[in-house]
Design a protein around this motif. Structure first.
Motif, PDB file in Angstrom:
ATOM      1  N   GLY A  29       0.498   1.579  10.061  1.00  0.00           N
ATOM      2  CA  GLY A  29       0.581   2.838   9.340  1.00  0.00           C
ATOM      3  C   GLY A  29      -0.579   3.064   8.396  1.00  0.00           C
ATOM      4  N   PRO A  30      -0.403   3.894   7.368  1.00  0.00           N
ATOM      5  CA  PRO A  30      -1.475   4.193   6.413  1.00  0.00           C
ATOM      6  C   PRO A  30      -1.979   2.932   5.712  1.00  0.00           C
ATOM      7  CG  PRO A  30       0.346   5.735   6.165  1.00  0.00           C
ATOM      8  CD  PRO A  30       0.823   4.668   7.090  1.00  0.00           C
ATOM      9  N   VAL A  31      -3.282   2.899   5.469  1.00  0.00           N
ATOM     10  CA  VAL A  31      -3.916   1.745   4.834  1.00  0.00           C
ATOM     11  C   VAL A  31      -4.755   2.233   3.660  1.00  0.00           C
ATOM     12  CG1 VAL A  31      -5.533  -0.172   5.141  1.00  0.00           C
ATOM     13  CG2 VAL A  31      -3.984   0.461   7.003  1.00  0.00           C
ATOM     14  N   VAL A  32      -4.635   1.547   2.531  1.00  0.00           N
ATOM     15  CA  VAL A  32      -5.425   1.900   1.357  1.00  0.00           C
ATOM     16  C   VAL A  32      -5.993   0.637   0.723  1.00  0.00           C
ATOM     17  CG1 VAL A  32      -3.953   3.908   0.894  1.00  0.00           C
ATOM     18  CG2 VAL A  32      -3.517   1.753  -0.320  1.00  0.00           C
ATOM     19  N   ALA A  33      -7.043   0.819  -0.059  1.00  0.00           N
ATOM     20  CA  ALA A  33      -7.512  -0.191  -1.006  1.00  0.00           C
ATOM     21  C   ALA A  33      -7.363   0.429  -2.387  1.00  0.00           C
ATOM     22  CB  ALA A  33      -8.963  -0.568  -0.727  1.00  0.00           C
ATOM     23  N   THR A  34      -7.390  -0.392  -3.421  1.00  0.00           N
ATOM     24  CA  THR A  34      -7.227   0.127  -4.781  1.00  0.00           C
ATOM     25  C   THR A  34      -8.346  -0.385  -5.665  1.00  0.00           C
ATOM     26  OG1 THR A  34      -4.822   0.055  -4.485  1.00  0.00           O
ATOM     27  CG2 THR A  34      -5.656   0.409  -6.718  1.00  0.00           C
ATOM     28  N   LEU A  35      -9.030   0.540  -6.307  1.00  0.00           N
ATOM     29  CA  LEU A  35     -10.112   0.197  -7.224  1.00  0.00           C
ATOM     30  C   LEU A  35      -9.588   0.250  -8.654  1.00  0.00           C
ATOM     31  CD1 LEU A  35     -13.182  -0.425  -7.295  1.00  0.00           C
ATOM     32  CD2 LEU A  35     -13.555   2.035  -7.615  1.00  0.00           C
ATOM     33  N   VAL A  36      -9.817  -0.812  -9.399  1.00  0.00           N
ATOM     34  CA  VAL A  36      -9.409  -0.888 -10.802  1.00  0.00           C
ATOM     35  C   VAL A  36     -10.657  -0.842 -11.665  1.00  0.00           C
ATOM     36  CG1 VAL A  36      -8.212  -2.257 -12.563  1.00  0.00           C
ATOM     37  CG2 VAL A  36      -7.380  -2.251 -10.196  1.00  0.00           C
ATOM     38  N   LYS A  37     -10.610  -0.034 -12.701  1.00  0.00           N
ATOM     39  CA  LYS A  37     -11.736   0.105 -13.626  1.00  0.00           C
ATOM     40  C   LYS A  37     -11.305  -0.358 -15.009  1.00  0.00           C
ATOM     41  CE  LYS A  37     -14.702   3.656 -15.746  1.00  0.00           C
ATOM     42  NZ  LYS A  37     -15.032   5.110 -15.784  1.00  0.00           N
ATOM     43  N   ALA A  38     -12.111  -1.248 -15.610  1.00  0.00           N
ATOM     44  CA  ALA A  38     -11.862  -1.672 -16.985  1.00  0.00           C
ATOM     45  C   ALA A  38     -12.620  -0.719 -17.895  1.00  0.00           C
ATOM     46  CB  ALA A  38     -12.319  -3.108 -17.197  1.00  0.00           C
ATOM     47  N   SER A 100      -2.410  -2.430  -3.359  1.00  0.00           N
ATOM     48  CA  SER A 100      -2.645  -1.749  -2.079  1.00  0.00           C
ATOM     49  C   SER A 100      -1.579  -2.052  -1.033  1.00  0.00           C
ATOM     50  CB  SER A 100      -4.021  -2.153  -1.524  1.00  0.00           C
ATOM     51  OG  SER A 100      -5.035  -1.923  -2.473  1.00  0.00           O
ATOM     52  N   LEU A 101      -0.668  -2.955  -1.337  1.00  0.00           N
ATOM     53  CA  LEU A 101       0.361  -3.351  -0.380  1.00  0.00           C
ATOM     54  C   LEU A 101       1.424  -2.260  -0.262  1.00  0.00           C
ATOM     55  CD1 LEU A 101       1.429  -5.614   1.465  1.00  0.00           C
ATOM     56  CD2 LEU A 101       2.613  -6.555  -0.535  1.00  0.00           C
ATOM     57  N   ARG A 102       1.712  -1.874   0.968  1.00  0.00           N
ATOM     58  CA  ARG A 102       2.698  -0.839   1.222  1.00  0.00           C
ATOM     59  C   ARG A 102       3.892  -1.418   2.005  1.00  0.00           C
ATOM     60  NH1 ARG A 102      -0.072   0.870  -2.153  1.00  0.00           N
ATOM     61  NH2 ARG A 102      -1.157   2.886  -2.273  1.00  0.00           N
ATOM     62  N   PRO A 103       5.094  -0.817   1.873  1.00  0.00           N
ATOM     63  CA  PRO A 103       6.273  -1.323   2.591  1.00  0.00           C
ATOM     64  C   PRO A 103       6.018  -1.415   4.095  1.00  0.00           C
ATOM     65  CG  PRO A 103       6.933   0.320   0.964  1.00  0.00           C
ATOM     66  CD  PRO A 103       5.423   0.351   1.021  1.00  0.00           C
ATOM     67  N   GLY A 104       6.477  -2.510   4.688  1.00  0.00           N
ATOM     68  CA  GLY A 104       6.346  -2.698   6.126  1.00  0.00           C
ATOM     69  C   GLY A 104       5.040  -3.323   6.566  1.00  0.00           C
ATOM     70  N   GLN A 105       4.120  -3.547   5.638  1.00  0.00           N
ATOM     71  CA  GLN A 105       2.840  -4.147   6.010  1.00  0.00           C
ATOM     72  C   GLN A 105       2.924  -5.678   5.973  1.00  0.00           C
ATOM     73  OE1 GLN A 105      -0.048  -2.392   3.303  1.00  0.00           O
ATOM     74  NE2 GLN A 105      -0.501  -0.754   4.754  1.00  0.00           N
ATOM     75  N   SER A 106       2.143  -6.316   6.811  1.00  0.00           N
ATOM     76  CA  SER A 106       2.021  -7.781   6.820  1.00  0.00           C
ATOM     77  C   SER A 106       1.081  -8.172   5.692  1.00  0.00           C
ATOM     78  CB  SER A 106       1.472  -8.258   8.164  1.00  0.00           C
ATOM     79  OG  SER A 106       2.285  -7.816   9.228  1.00  0.00           O
ATOM     80  N   GLU A 107       1.604  -8.842   4.683  1.00  0.00           N
ATOM     81  CA  GLU A 107       0.849  -9.119   3.462  1.00  0.00           C
ATOM     82  C   GLU A 107      -0.466  -9.843   3.750  1.00  0.00           C
ATOM     83  OE1 GLU A 107       3.908 -10.149   4.221  1.00  0.00           O
ATOM     84  OE2 GLU A 107       5.230 -10.215   2.459  1.00  0.00           O
TER      85      GLU A 107
END
Length: 342
Positions: A29-38, A100-107
């Protein structure tokens, strides 16, 4: 920086923001990455004193950090260090990890480490170091220097990316990079064909876990450590290990063993010893319990022509989570190196 990036408050609280980076969907399904800014994390007193005594070593600099296996970015003190040195700090939670982990994804699952290029490029584009900004030339053409920093598996991922992308960054900093499996190269060569066969039959089947939870115990403030993190994103016994993922890791290790040609200066932290045993010991607070540092130390010299190895006595696997005197020594070593190469 890409003005179209939508920032929102991050789980780390005041001074931290996050942005979701949409990636190409896959079979889950949908895939994302997450950018964190300090944006402006509190600067500990040690770093404040350091700022007053010495000139800053990372002005006009952006830092992009990538975490390790079964992990995500929560190391506020790492952000504080880079901010204290004048840098803008960003961290990337890769697809299927942490934020970035979404339900149903293989961690943590991936079957080719090069697929993370999409995550990295999305992050670089967001902070002004994408290919459109740099024209595939040196990162300083974007107006700012770029430091890539990777921990453990993130160190392996960034090493391989750096080898394929010369001129895109200024220096590479590695924190206990997982550059070789906890086996000899000969043993890895024997295991690899079996894994490849398993990958073809059932790439996502769960393999037996070899994580006894000792590393989490050494880090967790509610147990033996001093840090707080989300167990949903950083489980006690790690993510399930799957054949296709492990095959991708061993393939990456084989590339390192064959020799990379990273053009930029490389700095690596490693503990002076590992403790890979099946029973808890307080000594695990003063050793690497995840990788074999002797084997990895030998692999560091395969990364490029200008590499520096800093062995930190009594350091843990994530050096910045070690006991306070140990991590401050490590930061001092890195600062000294940055004065020469950044």
């Amino acid at each position: 920086m890409n003005s179209s990036v939508q920032w929102s408050p991050d789980v780390l609280g005041e001074g931290f923001l996050q942005a979701t980076l949409e990636l190409k969907p896959d079979s889950e399904g949908p895939v994302v990455a997450t950018l964190v800014k300090a944006a402006a994390p509190p600067v500990p007193s040690f770093f404040s004193r350091l700022m007053k005594k010495q000139s800053l070593v990372a002005t006009n600099t952006d830092v992009l950090y990538v975490h390790g296996w079964s992990d995500y970015f929560f190391q506020k003190n790492l952000a504080a260090y880079w901010r204290s040195q004048g840098a803008q700090f960003y961290a990337l939670d890769l697809r299927k990890y942490g934020r970035s982990l979404r339900p149903g994804q293989s961690e943590g699952f991936i079957d080719n480490l090069a697929d993370y290029d999409e995550d990295i490029e999305a992050a670089l584009e967001s902070i002004g170091h994408g290919t459109r900004a740099s024209g595939h030339d040196h990162a300083v053409q974007a107006g700012r220097k770029l430091v890539l920093m990777g921990h453990s598996t993130g160190g392996l991922i960034f090493s391989l990316w750096a080898d394929r992308n010369p001129g895109r960054f200024t220096v590479l900093v590695l924190n206990s990079p997982w550059l070789e499996y906890q086996l000899t190269a000969a043993a890895r060569a024997l295991v690899a064909p079996v894994l490849r066969a398993g990958t073809k039959i059932n790439p996502k089947t769960t393999m037996p876990s070899i994580d006894f939870g000792f590393y989490s115990r050494a880090v967790d403030k509610h147990k033996s450590g001093e840090w707080e993190f989300n167990y949903d994103w950083r489980p006690e016994h790690g993510f399930p290990v799957r054949p296709a993922w492990l095959n991708a890791i061993l393939t990456g290790h084989a590339h390192v063993a064959a020799g990379l040609d990273i053009q930029a200066p490389v700095f690596t932290w490693l503990s002076t010893r590992s403790l890979l045993v099946p029973r808890w010991s307080e000594d695990m607070m003063r050793a690497d319990v995840a990788i074999d540092v002797k084997i990895v130390a030998a692999r560091v010299h395969n990364l490029g022509k200008l590499v520096t190895l800093s062995r930190i006595e009594n350091a843990m696997h994530d050096v910045v989570l070690s006991a306070r005197p140990i991590r401050l020594k490590a930061f001092s070593e890195l600062t000294r190196w940055l004065r020469a190469y950044l």
